[in-house]
Design a protein around this motif. Structure first.
Motif, short mmCIF file in Angstrom:
data_model
loop_
_atom_site.label_atom_id
_atom_site.label_comp_id
_atom_site.label_asym_id
_atom_site.label_seq_id
_atom_site.Cartn_x
_atom_site.Cartn_y
_atom_site.Cartn_z
N LYS A 42 0.83 -1.21 0.00
CA LYS A 42 0.00 0.00 0.00
C LYS A 42 0.86 1.25 0.00
N ASN A 43 1.94 1.23 0.83
CA ASN A 43 2.84 2.38 0.85
C ASN A 43 3.52 2.58 -0.50
N ILE A 44 3.93 1.45 -1.11
CA ILE A 44 4.56 1.55 -2.43
C ILE A 44 3.58 2.10 -3.46
N THR A 45 2.32 1.66 -3.36
CA THR A 45 1.31 2.18 -4.29
C THR A 45 1.10 3.68 -4.11
N ASP A 46 1.02 4.09 -2.83
CA ASP A 46 0.87 5.54 -2.57
C ASP A 46 2.09 6.31 -3.07
N LEU A 47 3.28 5.73 -2.81
CA LEU A 47 4.50 6.39 -3.26
C LEU A 47 4.55 6.46 -4.78
N SER A 48 4.15 5.38 -5.44
CA SER A 48 4.12 5.40 -6.91
C SER A 48 3.16 6.46 -7.42
N ARG A 49 2.01 6.59 -6.75
CA ARG A 49 1.06 7.62 -7.15
C ARG A 49 1.65 9.01 -6.98
N GLU A 50 2.37 9.18 -5.84
CA GLU A 50 3.00 10.48 -5.61
C GLU A 50 4.12 10.75 -6.61
N VAL A 51 4.88 9.69 -6.94
CA VAL A 51 5.95 9.86 -7.93
C VAL A 51 5.37 10.21 -9.30
N VAL A 52 4.27 9.54 -9.63
CA VAL A 52 3.63 9.86 -10.92
C VAL A 52 3.13 11.30 -10.92
N GLY A 53 2.55 11.71 -9.78
CA GLY A 53 2.11 13.10 -9.68
C GLY A 53 3.28 14.07 -9.79
N LEU A 54 4.40 13.70 -9.12
CA LEU A 54 5.59 14.55 -9.21
C LEU A 54 6.13 14.59 -10.64
N HIS A 55 6.04 13.46 -11.34
CA HIS A 55 6.49 13.44 -12.73
C HIS A 55 5.64 14.37 -13.60
N HIS A 56 4.32 14.34 -13.35
CA HIS A 56 3.45 15.24 -14.10
C HIS A 56 3.77 16.70 -13.77
N ILE A 57 4.09 16.95 -12.50
CA ILE A 57 4.43 18.33 -12.12
C ILE A 57 5.71 18.77 -12.82
#
Length: 391
Positions: free
Chosen positions: A131-146
């Protein structure tokens, strides 16, 4: 007697059946001999000898049959005893084997239960980590979009820089998006005491070429991306020098902020020449950690300046403190004088009390005598008491 002796035609013959068959066979032979003797008619000497021999043989056969029957019974008893011992030993071994199998099954069941419990705990930990990895992946994807958008990337770097500056410097020592005399608006300026020149911090680091450098598919594309990155960094350094170096208004030193520690490390590892050119242009390239350290140094400078500004107040307060200590000393000396006078008065009071005690002792030792020195006479009035000479 029920012990299997032999098998004939797939059927087992017990010891009792064998003994019975031997007895029947011997009896049949005896009957056959008797019938043969009776059919022979009148006996003669030869027949009598044959009959006697037959009787002897019959007696021998009877004895052999009896001996065989005894042996068969003995063998049957031995077989029965051996069978009972074997059955008992086999039963004990089966019981021990069942007990061991039961204990082994119980131990294995307990171990399996413990293993399953630990497995469930580890699966729970793995689910949490997933779950933490999934949240982190989501945050990384968001950071990539940013970071993929130039304006969003600039806002991200600006936000990180502002958070570090606000946490380290007091209010009033910095200003974001301040306007300079040439109309330029740097991301942040830091004010220092005793000077009007401000320190400029720029947070617009060029990341497009750096992303191309990291994503290069082959060596040729990597070289082209590296050359583009050097050009972009040099152009940005030149722009900072032209826009933000104003004599008397800004410091002759500026800070270029890189919003990522990994980019800052790769920049120093692969593009040290670009970093050195920026330093020669008096522009310092810093990452988040280096900017935090620089802000701490600035905070120490500002604190030292405030201490120097308040030096006259500190001197004034120290003077007041010295006056207070002097007055305290005078009052302590006065108290010491009062204490000495009180001590002297106490000594005089003790001297008077000692004299009073001595007078009392003398009064207790009075000797009553008459005026003539002969003592009291009968019928005469009592003489007045007086002190003896020398008392």
């Amino acid at each position: 007697m029920n012990q299997i002796l032999i098998e004939i035609g797939g059927r087992g013959v017990t010891v009792g059946e064998g003994a019975f068959a031997a007895a029947v066979l011997g009896f049949a032979i005896l009957i056959a001999i008797l019938f043969a003797v009776l059919r022979s008619g009148r006996p003669n000497a030869a027949d009598e000898a044959r009959r006697h021999e037959a009787e002897l043989r019959l007696a021998e056969m009877s004895r052999a049959q009896a001996e065989m029957t005894g042996r068969m019974q003995t063998m049957a008893e031995v077989f029965s005893t051996r069978h009972a011992d074997l059955a008992r030993a086999l039963g004990e071994r089966l019981d021990n084997l069942g007990h061991r199998v039961g204990q082994s099954m119980e131990t294995q069941t307990r171990a399996t239960h413990d293993s399953l419990s630990k497995l469930n705990e580890r699966l729970a930990v793995i689910d949490t980590a997933q779950k933490n990895i999934t949240d982190l992946s989501r945050e990384v994807v968001g950071l990539h979009h940013i970071l993929a958008n130039k304006q969003s990337r600039g806002a991200f770097g600006q936000g990180r820089m502002e958070a570090i500056v606000q946490d380290g410097l007091p209010t009033g020592a910095y200003e974001f998006q301040a306007t300079l005399s040439n109309g330029r608006r740097p991301d942040c300026v830091v004010r220092f005491p005793n000077t009007d020149a401000v320190l400029v911090i720029d947070a617009k680091f060029p990341l497009e070429a750096f992303g191309a450098f990291r994503d290069a598919a082959d060596e040729e594309a990597r070289k082209q991306a590296a050359q583009r990155l050097r050009t972009d960094v040099q152009k940005h350094v030149t722009d900072i020098g032209e826009r933000y170096f104003i004599p008397g208004e800004t410091q002759d030193l500026a800070i270029m902020f890189v919003p990522s520690e990994s980019i800052y490390a790769d920049l120093h590892e692969h593009f040290e020449d670009a970093v050195q050119k920026a330093h020669r242009a008096r522009i310092i390239v810093v990452g988040p950690s280096m900017l935090m350290l620089s802000i701490q140094v600035m905070q120490s400078i500002l604190r030292d300046a405030r201490m120097r500004e308040q030096a006259h107040l500190i001197h004034k307060e120290v003077t007041y403190l010295s006056d207070d200590v002097r007055r305290l000393q005078e009052r302590v000396l006065k108290l010491q004088g009062h204490f000495g006078q009180a001590n002297k008065d106490i000594e005089q009071i003790l001297t008077s009390s000692e004299k009073i005690l001595k007078r009392g002792d003398k009064i207790e030792q009075l000797d009553l005598v008459d005026e003539t020195g002969s003592g009291e006479k009968a019928g005469s009035p009592p003489a007045q008491p007086r002190l003896l000479a020398g008392e």
